[in-house]
Design a protein around this motif. Structure first.
Motif, PDB file in Angstrom:
ATOM      1  N   VAL A 143       0.829  -1.211   0.000  1.00 19.54           N
ATOM      2  CA  VAL A 143       0.000   0.000   0.000  1.00 19.54           C
ATOM      3  C   VAL A 143       0.861   1.257   0.000  1.00 19.54           C
ATOM      4  CG1 VAL A 143      -1.704   1.333   1.314  1.00 19.54           C
ATOM      5  CG2 VAL A 143      -1.953  -1.147   1.108  1.00 19.54           C
ATOM      6  N   THR A 144       1.943   1.228   0.747  1.00 20.14           N
ATOM      7  CA  THR A 144       2.795   2.414   0.888  1.00 20.14           C
ATOM      8  C   THR A 144       4.031   2.368  -0.009  1.00 20.14           C
ATOM      9  OG1 THR A 144       3.894   1.346   2.781  1.00 20.14           O
ATOM     10  CG2 THR A 144       2.062   2.840   3.273  1.00 20.14           C
ATOM     11  N   LEU A 145       4.078   1.416  -0.949  1.00 19.85           N
ATOM     12  CA  LEU A 145       5.251   1.275  -1.810  1.00 19.85           C
ATOM     13  C   LEU A 145       5.530   2.558  -2.595  1.00 19.85           C
ATOM     14  CD1 LEU A 145       7.501  -0.403  -3.161  1.00 19.85           C
ATOM     15  CD2 LEU A 145       5.772  -1.230  -4.800  1.00 19.85           C
ATOM     16  N   GLY A 146       4.482   3.170  -3.159  1.00 21.62           N
ATOM     17  CA  GLY A 146       4.685   4.394  -3.935  1.00 21.62           C
ATOM     18  C   GLY A 146       5.307   5.503  -3.115  1.00 21.62           C
ATOM     19  N   THR A 176      -2.390   6.243  -4.999  1.00 25.59           N
ATOM     20  CA  THR A 176      -3.334   6.698  -3.974  1.00 25.59           C
ATOM     21  C   THR A 176      -2.611   7.066  -2.687  1.00 25.59           C
ATOM     22  OG1 THR A 176      -5.123   5.356  -4.881  1.00 25.59           O
ATOM     23  CG2 THR A 176      -5.383   6.118  -2.621  1.00 25.59           C
ATOM     24  N   ASN A 177      -1.708   6.223  -2.220  1.00 26.33           N
ATOM     25  CA  ASN A 177      -1.006   6.521  -0.974  1.00 26.33           C
ATOM     26  C   ASN A 177      -0.103   7.752  -1.088  1.00 26.33           C
ATOM     27  OD1 ASN A 177       1.532   5.722   1.091  1.00 26.33           O
ATOM     28  ND2 ASN A 177      -0.531   5.379   1.895  1.00 26.33           N
ATOM     29  N   PRO A 178       0.712   7.891  -2.164  1.00 30.47           N
ATOM     30  CA  PRO A 178       1.473   9.141  -2.313  1.00 30.47           C
ATOM     31  C   PRO A 178       0.566  10.371  -2.401  1.00 30.47           C
ATOM     32  CG  PRO A 178       2.374   7.451  -3.750  1.00 30.47           C
ATOM     33  CD  PRO A 178       1.108   6.892  -3.165  1.00 30.47           C
ATOM     34  N   PHE A 179      -0.564  10.245  -3.085  1.00 30.48           N
ATOM     35  CA  PHE A 179      -1.523  11.345  -3.219  1.00 30.48           C
ATOM     36  C   PHE A 179      -2.063  11.773  -1.856  1.00 30.48           C
ATOM     37  CE2 PHE A 179      -6.290  11.738  -3.428  1.00 30.48           C
ATOM     38  CZ  PHE A 179      -6.342  13.081  -3.745  1.00 30.48           C
ATOM     39  N   LEU A 180      -2.530  10.807  -1.071  1.00 23.59           N
ATOM     40  CA  LEU A 180      -3.120  11.121   0.234  1.00 23.59           C
ATOM     41  C   LEU A 180      -2.082  11.716   1.187  1.00 23.59           C
ATOM     42  CD1 LEU A 180      -5.415   7.982   0.729  1.00 23.59           C
ATOM     43  CD2 LEU A 180      -6.090  10.284   0.002  1.00 23.59           C
ATOM     44  N   ASN A 181      -0.857  11.203   1.131  1.00 33.96           N
ATOM     45  CA  ASN A 181       0.204  11.761   1.980  1.00 33.96           C
ATOM     46  C   ASN A 181       0.605  13.156   1.522  1.00 33.96           C
ATOM     47  OD1 ASN A 181       1.227   9.862   4.165  1.00 33.96           O
ATOM     48  ND2 ASN A 181       1.144   8.453   2.429  1.00 33.96           N
ATOM     49  N   GLU A 182       0.643  13.368   0.208  1.00 31.80           N
ATOM     50  CA  GLU A 182       1.054  14.671  -0.309  1.00 31.80           C
ATOM     51  C   GLU A 182       0.072  15.767   0.070  1.00 31.80           C
ATOM     52  OE1 GLU A 182       1.406  16.632  -4.675  1.00 31.80           O
ATOM     53  OE2 GLU A 182       2.618  14.807  -4.385  1.00 31.80           O
TER      54      GLU A 182
END
Length: 398
Positions: free
Chosen positions: A25-28, A232-238
């Motif tokens: 999930v957090t690979l990106g 999705t994970n990079p987007f939500l963190n960004e």
């Protein structure tokens, strides 16, 4: 099935998907922040899943089906996988990280079929018994995401710990696998057929016009699906969502709930409407992501995540049932292998290849992107697939 065996299989499923959910999930985000790689390299990293999916039938079809008991090869793979995951956690640049990741996914993807095979061989009626075992895999994925969010590894930029957590779980499953019920090769001594291994015997199903349209739609819808897994994970963190991986686990909770009510929807809606609702959910999800933020439109992000149950269950699970119906007794196994190879292999491979360059093209600074424009692209692709599907697909198989 004996209670002890049911517990064993449930724990096996829990660990199998906990391992995957612990880092995938957090690979990106890991590739971007820890390895300081590009958006294109994020797509290349996720591409290893498709490569593994293409190679998986050979490992399962040649080795597990004919030479080595499934529980033995499952144990060996996860022990090797534990070592690879631990080594991955220590990498600081993409050039050294990628080859290890590739080898790991080539080994891991076949285990998805192996755990199913081990489970099916212990069941008298898999259609009734399997879902109660498989659901523990979803629970494992959910708990992995919640742990990452609770421990705040994304916020503290310590996502290398996700690989170490997965490595420990992989070591545990590797050792535990040797205690699983014996599952000897089902086709020991039989002649190896590449057509059978890849499910190519089922290619004649494409003569059915309706199934051909479903097949093409399945490949096409996996292209926008790749955007979700990649970014999705990079987007939500960004954009500043707290504990993004934990929030994403709500998607698996939704998947679990919709799986329970699928029989009710299926009997009332039928194949075409179920598949169409699944595709429509992708369009809505990406549109919500395009307009969502962590302030006034936070609800859009949450609803977009929660739509995962409809996105996945209504399209992919319905598609598996539809494929099984069309195939008949002669091609049941090869048909499932064929459609899996086409979707997770070909469809998502295309998606992984194009998503990285697209996201990179909409970069507004070293650490920011025009996510509104980015998410409208997979939304548009899904919308086109949906319209064409509704116009031309007819379920003629009674």
């Amino acid at each position: 099935m004996k209670s002890a065996v049911r517990v064993q299989l449930s724990f096996m499923m829990f660990l199998e998907f906990f391992i995957w959910g612990a880092w995938f999930v957090t690979l990106g985000t890991f590739v971007l922040k820890n390895l300081h790689a590009s958006d294109t390299e994020v797509g290349v990293a996720f591409l290893t899943q498709s490569i593994g999916a293409v190679i998986a039938p050979f490992i399962v079809g040649i080795i597990a089906d004919r030479f080595v008991s499934a529980q033995i090869i499952l144990g060996i793979i996860h022990l090797i996988g534990a070592a690879l995951l631990w080594v991955m956690s220590g990498q600081t640049d993409f050039a050294t990280f990628y080859p290890i990741l590739l080898w790991y996914m080539v080994l891991y993807m076949p285990t998805l079929a192996l755990v199913n095979s081990i489970s099916f061989r212990q069941m008298k009626d898999p259609s009734k018994e399997f879902s109660f075992i498989r659901v523990f895999g979803t629970v494992g994925w959910i708990i992995a995401g919640l742990l990452i969010g609770w421990l705040k590894w994304e916020k503290s930029n310590t996502l290398e710990l996700t690989f170490k957590m997965a490595a420990i779980a992989s070591l545990l499953l590797g050792l535990f696998s040797f205690t699983l019920p014996k599952t000897p090769p089902a086709k020991k001594g039989t002649q190896i057929s590449v057509r059978e291994i890849l499910g190519l015997d089922a290619i004649r199903m494409l003569k059915n016009r309706s199934y051909l349209l479903f097949f093409l739609a399945s490949v096409a819808i996996c292209i926008p699906l790749a955007f979700y897994y990649n970014f999705t994970n990079p987007f939500l963190n960004e954009i500043g969502m707290d504990a993004a991986a934990g929030k994403q686990s709500m998607g698996q909770m939704s998947e679990f709930l919709f799986m329970l009510v699928m029989p009710l929807f299926f009997s009332r809606l039928g194949v075409k409407k179920m598949l169409a609702l699944g595709m429509l959910a992708w369009v809505i999800r990406y549109t919500l992501f395009a307009n969502g933020n962590v302030d006034s439109n936070y609800w859009m992000l949450i609803v977009g995540i929660l739509l995962h149950g409809i996105c996945y269950d209504f399209f992919f699970v319905t598609g598996q049932i539809y494929t099984d119906k069309v195939a008949g007794e002669e091609f049941k196994s090869s048909a499932q292998g064929f459609v899996t190879l086409a979707t997770y292999g070909v469809g998502m491979l295309i998606g992984f290849l194009i998503s990285g360059p697209i996201v990179n093209a909409y970069k507004t600074s070293a650490t920011a992107h025009d996510w509104h424009s980015i998410w409208l692209i997979p939304a548009g692709i899904a919308a086109v697939v949906l319209v064409l599907f509704m116009l031309f697909f007819k379920d003629n198989n009674k």
